[in-house]
Design a protein around this motif. Structure first.
Motif, short mmCIF file in Angstrom:
data_model
loop_
_atom_site.label_atom_id
_atom_site.label_comp_id
_atom_site.label_asym_id
_atom_site.label_seq_id
_atom_site.Cartn_x
_atom_site.Cartn_y
_atom_site.Cartn_z
N LEU A 619 0.83 -1.21 0.00
CA LEU A 619 0.00 0.00 0.00
C LEU A 619 0.87 1.26 0.00
N ALA A 623 0.74 4.05 -2.95
CA ALA A 623 0.45 5.46 -2.66
C ALA A 623 1.56 6.35 -3.18
N LEU A 645 -5.26 1.31 -5.92
CA LEU A 645 -5.19 1.57 -4.49
C LEU A 645 -6.51 1.23 -3.82
#
Length: 1011
Positions: A619, A623, A645
């Motif tokens: 993650l 990002a 995402l």
């Protein structure tokens, strides 16, 4: 005689009451905020233009703002958005600052549609450029109609370019709350079987906001009224009216022509030939005026005064003031005779009717036609300011082409193609490039050497693939250069079959040993189009391209090949090889200076790591990639990152964060004009995240809103599956089955596991609800047999859990059921749970396998409740609570069972899950837990069934018919049927299968009782 011909057009508007009423009703609905579109068809001369003119005048009188644009016949292939540009230009002249205010912030983007807004911005002309332009145009109309009703009229759609049609379709589909009425006319007699307007009309006609009407010819009384309006006191007698009606067949334009012939005493001399009817008044003009009219006919359906004057002078007539006076005199005569009319812009002329222009053009001799077009091209080339900038290259290309001058036509066609590309009109770019390909063999080497090679590409096509120091022939335009542009244009225009054909032709010309980069580039284009067409072979093309360039130095082509290979692995077969490909793609792209490819590869890498590594690391990497994409201006990569995402967050149970990411992605797609491209998958991810978070009504609203958006050719299975999930929550198994079937059918060849496995889970659940364990088993097997399962643990856990529940409910178990359970068990052993959500599903799966094996325990379901409560997703948690309540009740822990059921019912109530809520309430009632300390119902089942109905339900759960039930219970078939009907009503189910499934699900009959 010419003076007498000045009043040919009927001063009265005859008939058309029904059509005018329909248009007026559409205007009223548009004024109330319900946009409308009316498609007006009819043969040439039947009065479409007159109807629109009359209606626009009435709309103006009613307070609406109107704008008219017309499609042009000559050069239409290279004049994208012509009618929309003309309509906006007229709005700009009328509204001025108000239109500027509506376009605020969008000027640079809308300049591709209307150059009056200034210079186009630096936004790339990539494959999403058209979608961005469409979205920005829709936003302009939304802003413009906040305080007014707008009527946008487009004439002669039969001549429209593809980009115009697609933009109109987009506006019709997306302007949901704008006060807009779109009126478009087209000739029905021009629509041959394969005319491109046919599918466009059929597509729009399906929309509820679109009405299609066809103008009929006038009947005899209407023809008489028209003649009375034209001729006044000279109105002929009945015989002449009958003759004109018969010969015109009620076509208003022909009525006008015949009325003029009658007025001039020559009705009898006009032949029955349509061509003669059209030309008779042209041939009555003075010779000099006829010459001007013939030149104007080749200029196009609209001809600028300055351009016409220059061509007339170039023809050797009309130089100097005397020549200009002669031109004006000839034009005045043609206008007075209603052959020509001044254009509404006041800058040029149109033929009063296109049929007249066609007849005049057709009457030219071949050499005469070529000579006139050559003069148009020569004059325009010498003074480009004679026409508008956005039309210049296309008009010039068309004139040279019609002049049969291939050496001039080919470079002009290439210039027009690049102009269309800069306006994101890829379909028109493709047509001009195909014209260049048509002309190729007729052009000399000298012309090719003098023609500039492609220079404004925004993709990775290598400018030169020759070996070092060996550039023989590269100093001139190559056929493969034009083919590369055509392949790229075809892919971006959505004409992927044509793109495949062009790529095959190019690969036949490229020596892959001498030019491996170019050969690899064409292979990658083929791979992209195969994937978009949902056909196999894309991965093979990618791998072939990679082999061609793997031993060369870093390049954008090499990086893209690896990035596409990794992306293919992410969606269809994730694993260490795909991870390695993504890492190498990012590294090579960085070395080659291809930042968009680098970020694209990093987005893919993060998704892959989410399947095989620590979720937090994945993650964080994703990002970071999203932030890297933002300043690049590559909206596609940015929205793809946000979409991935959202998907990754949801897979780890973080539904609310996924909602935020998906909404951010949709907002970015809307701002950048990518709703048509990335909108479907982002919308699906948003709806799925809302469903997971328990925000069912919001999810339903998101899907309903997307129903009104333009159709996309991807992710239909995703939307259908989510609609099925909603239907199942409502307890409507029939609708859920319909949506599952649609999702299953639209998956297509090479469907992605991320869609196949959840769709299979829906199919299994629907089959269980309908009492079809055999169907559930088949749906599971089909999904497992045809899908790569590596890296799909998060999707497999719920699917296997529901399938195991279905098998554990079956007594006695069939050999097929035993085999299915064994397969589920083997798969379960290899799954890894990486978060609370997945650990909860894994515990539920272990509990079902233990129950099926006859060794049920409370440990698995208690663990599931604990993990799923931590995940905080109401759907899986309520499911675990139901199962835990059964265990608690069986162990005599009535208070614990009651607490679980109350919590499950409350969660189901909050998310509008009628199915789970009913199951919880029925189970509580059966266990005597409807009230906390209430004893069990005297019937022993808590469902209000009589002992005899319970006996019948037991037999029904075994799959027996009414006759078999009657034989088993020694009652008549009619009595058995009455009992079955009563049971279905008391259980509130839709059929025998659902009643049997409910009996299994609520464990109404322990194994010892025969089920």
């Amino acid at each position: 005689m010419l003076a007498d011909m000045e009043q040919t057009v009927s001063p009265v508007f005859v008939g058309r009451g029904r059509e005018t009423g329909l248009l007026t009703a559409g205007l009223d609905r548009a004024g109330a905020g319900e946009p409308q579109a009316v498609l007006v068809g009819g043969e040439a001369g039947v009065g479409k233009t007159r109807l629109v003119e009359e209606f626009l005048a009435r709309a103006e009188a009613a307070g609406a703002v109107t704008a008219l644009g017309a499609c042009l016949e000559v050069g239409a292939e290279g004049l994208p958005y012509g009618p929309l540009s003309a309509a906006l230009r007229r709005l700009h002249r009328r509204l001025g600052p108000e239109l500027d205010a509506a376009a605020a912030g969008l000027e640079g983007r809308l300049a591709r549609l209307l150059p009056d807004f200034g210079e186009a911005d630096g936004e790339g002309n990539d494959e999403y450029g058209r979608a961005r332009l469409f979205e920005h145009t829709a936003r302009l109309f939304e802003r413009l109609t906040e305080g007014r009703t707008l009527v946008l009229a487009v004439e002669d759609l039969h001549w429209s370019d593809r980009s115009t049609r697609e933009l109109l379709a987009y506006l019709v589909r997306t302007l949901h709350r704008s006060r807009v009425l779109i009126v478009a006319t087209y000739r029905t007699d021009d629509l041959h079987r394969r005319h491109p307007l046919r599918p466009f009309l059929a597509e729009l006609e399906r929309l509820r906001t679109v009405q299609r009407l066809e103008l009929e010819r006038l009947d005899r009384p209407e023809v008489a009224a028209q003649l009375a309006g034209i001729l006044g006191p000279e109105t002929p007698g009945r015989d002449v009216v009958d003759r004109i009606h018969r010969r015109s067949e009620g076509n208003p334009f022909f009525v006008e022509e015949l009325a003029t012939a009658y007025r001039n005493g020559c009705l009898a001399c006009v032949t029955e030939s349509l061509r003669d009817i059209l030309l008779v008044r042209v041939e009555a003009l003075p010779e000099e005026t006829q010459r001007i009219v013939r030149i104007a006919a080749e200029g196009g359906s609209r001809i600028e005064h300055a351009l016409l004057a220059a061509v007339v002078a170039e023809s050797g007539h009309g130089h100097g003031p005397a020549g200009e006076d002669a031109l004006i005199s000839g034009l005045r005569t043609a206008v007075g005779a209603n052959i020509l009319r001044p254009d509404t812009d006041g800058e040029g002329y149109r033929f009063r009717h296109a049929l007249v222009r066609e007849a005049v053009s057709d009457d030219l001799l071949p050499g005469e036609r070529q000579a006139i077009n050559r003069r148009f091209a020569t004059v325009l080339e010498a003074d480009p300011e004679l026409v508008r900038a956005e039309q210049r290259t296309a008009r010039l290309a068309d004139y040279w082409y019609r002049a049969h001058q291939p050496a001039r036509a080919l470079p002009a066609a290439l210039d027009a193609a690049r102009g269309a590309r800069r306006r994101n009109a890829f379909a028109e770019q493709l047509k001009m490039l195909e014209r260049a390909l048509e002309l190729w063999d007729a052009v000399s080497e000298q012309t090719l050497a003098a023609t500039p090679r492609p220079h404004d590409r925004a993709d990775t096509y290598p400018p030169c693939g020759c070996a070092d120091g060996d550039h023989d022939g590269c100093d001139r335009l190559q056929l493969v250069d034009v083919l590369a542009e055509a392949v790229d244009a075809a892919r971006r225009a959505g004409d992927r079959d044509r793109g495949q054909s062009l790529a095959r032709r190019a690969l036949g010309l490229v020596d892959e040993h001498r030019n491996p980069l170019r050969a690899a580039w064409f292979r990658l284009q083929r791979a992209k189009m195969l994937d978009q067409l949902k056909r196999g072979g894309g991965l093979e093309e990618i791998q072939y391209a990679h082999r061609l360039v793997q031993d060369l130095g870093p390049s954008a082509v090499q990086a893209e090949a690896l990035a596409l290979e990794a992306a293919h692995g992410l969606l269809r077969n994730p694993g260490p090889a795909a991870v390695a490909a993504a890492e190498r793609a990012a590294d090579i792209a960085r070395q080659a200076g291809a930042p968009s490819i680098e970020v694209h590869a990093r987005v893919t890498l993060a998704g892959l790591l989410g399947d095989f590594d620590d979720g937090e690391r994945a993650l964080a990497l994703l990002a970071e990639a999203v932030e890297q994409a933002r300043p690049l201006g590559n909206d596609d990569v940015h929205t793809r990152g946000l979409n991935n995402l959202a998907s990754l967050l949801l897979s780890y149970g973080r539904a609310e964060e996924a909602v935020t990411a998906a909404r951010t992605g949709l907002d970015a797609a809307r701002r950048s004009g990518l709703l048509l491209n990335t909108g479907p998958i982002l919308t699906g991810n948003l709806a799925e995240a809302l469903l997971a978070a328990g925000r069912t009504r919001e999810a339903a609203a998101v899907l309903a809103d997307w129903d009104d958006k333009p159709e996309a050719d991807t992710h239909g299975e995703f939307m259908d599956r989510l609609r099925g999930e909603l239907a199942l929550l409502r307890g409507d198994t029939d609708e859920a089955e319909t949506h599952w079937a649609a999702a299953h059918a639209s998956g297509g060849n090479g469907a992605q596991p991320q869609h196949v496995l959840p769709t299979a889970a829906l199919g299994v659940r629907v089959a269980v609800r309908r009492g079809r364990p055999d169907q559930a088993r088949a749906r599971l097997a089909e999904a497992l047999d045809g899908t790569a399962l590596t890296g799909q643990d998060g999707h497999l856990l719920p699917l296997l859990t529901h399938a195991a529940e279905a098998e554990a409910d079956q007594h006695p178990r069939t050999p097929d059921g035993e085999a299915a359970l064994a397969r589920i068990g083997r798969l379960a052993e290899g799954l890894a749970a990486r978060c609370a959500l997945q650990r909860g599903w894994a515990a539920l799966l272990a509990g079902e396998l233990a129950r099926a094996a006859g060794r049920p325990t409370t440990e698995h379901r208690r663990t599931a409740v604990t993990e799923l409560r931590a995940a905080a997703l109401p759907g899986p948690l309520s499911h675990a609570l139901l199962r835990a309540a059964e265990d608690a009740a069986a162990a005599g822990a009535r208070d614990e069972a009651a607490a679980h059921l109350r919590e499950a019912a409350e969660l189901a109530r909050r998310r509008d899950d009628l199915s789970t809520r009913r199951d919880a309430e029925l189970l509580a009632e059966r266990l005597g837990l409807g009230q906390r300390d209430a004893p069990a119902n005297g019937s022993g089942d808590g469902l209000g069934l009589t002992p005899r109905e319970r006996d019948v339900l037991r037999q029904l759960a075994l799959g027996r018919s009414n006759r078999q039930i009657a034989e088993q219970l020694f009652i008549s078939p009619k009595t058995a049927s009455v009992h079955v009907s009563n049971i279905l009503a008391k259980l509130a189910v839709g059929g025998r299968g659902e009643a049997a499934a409910l009996a299994h699900r609520l464990r109404l009959f322990p194994e010892g009782e025969g089920v």
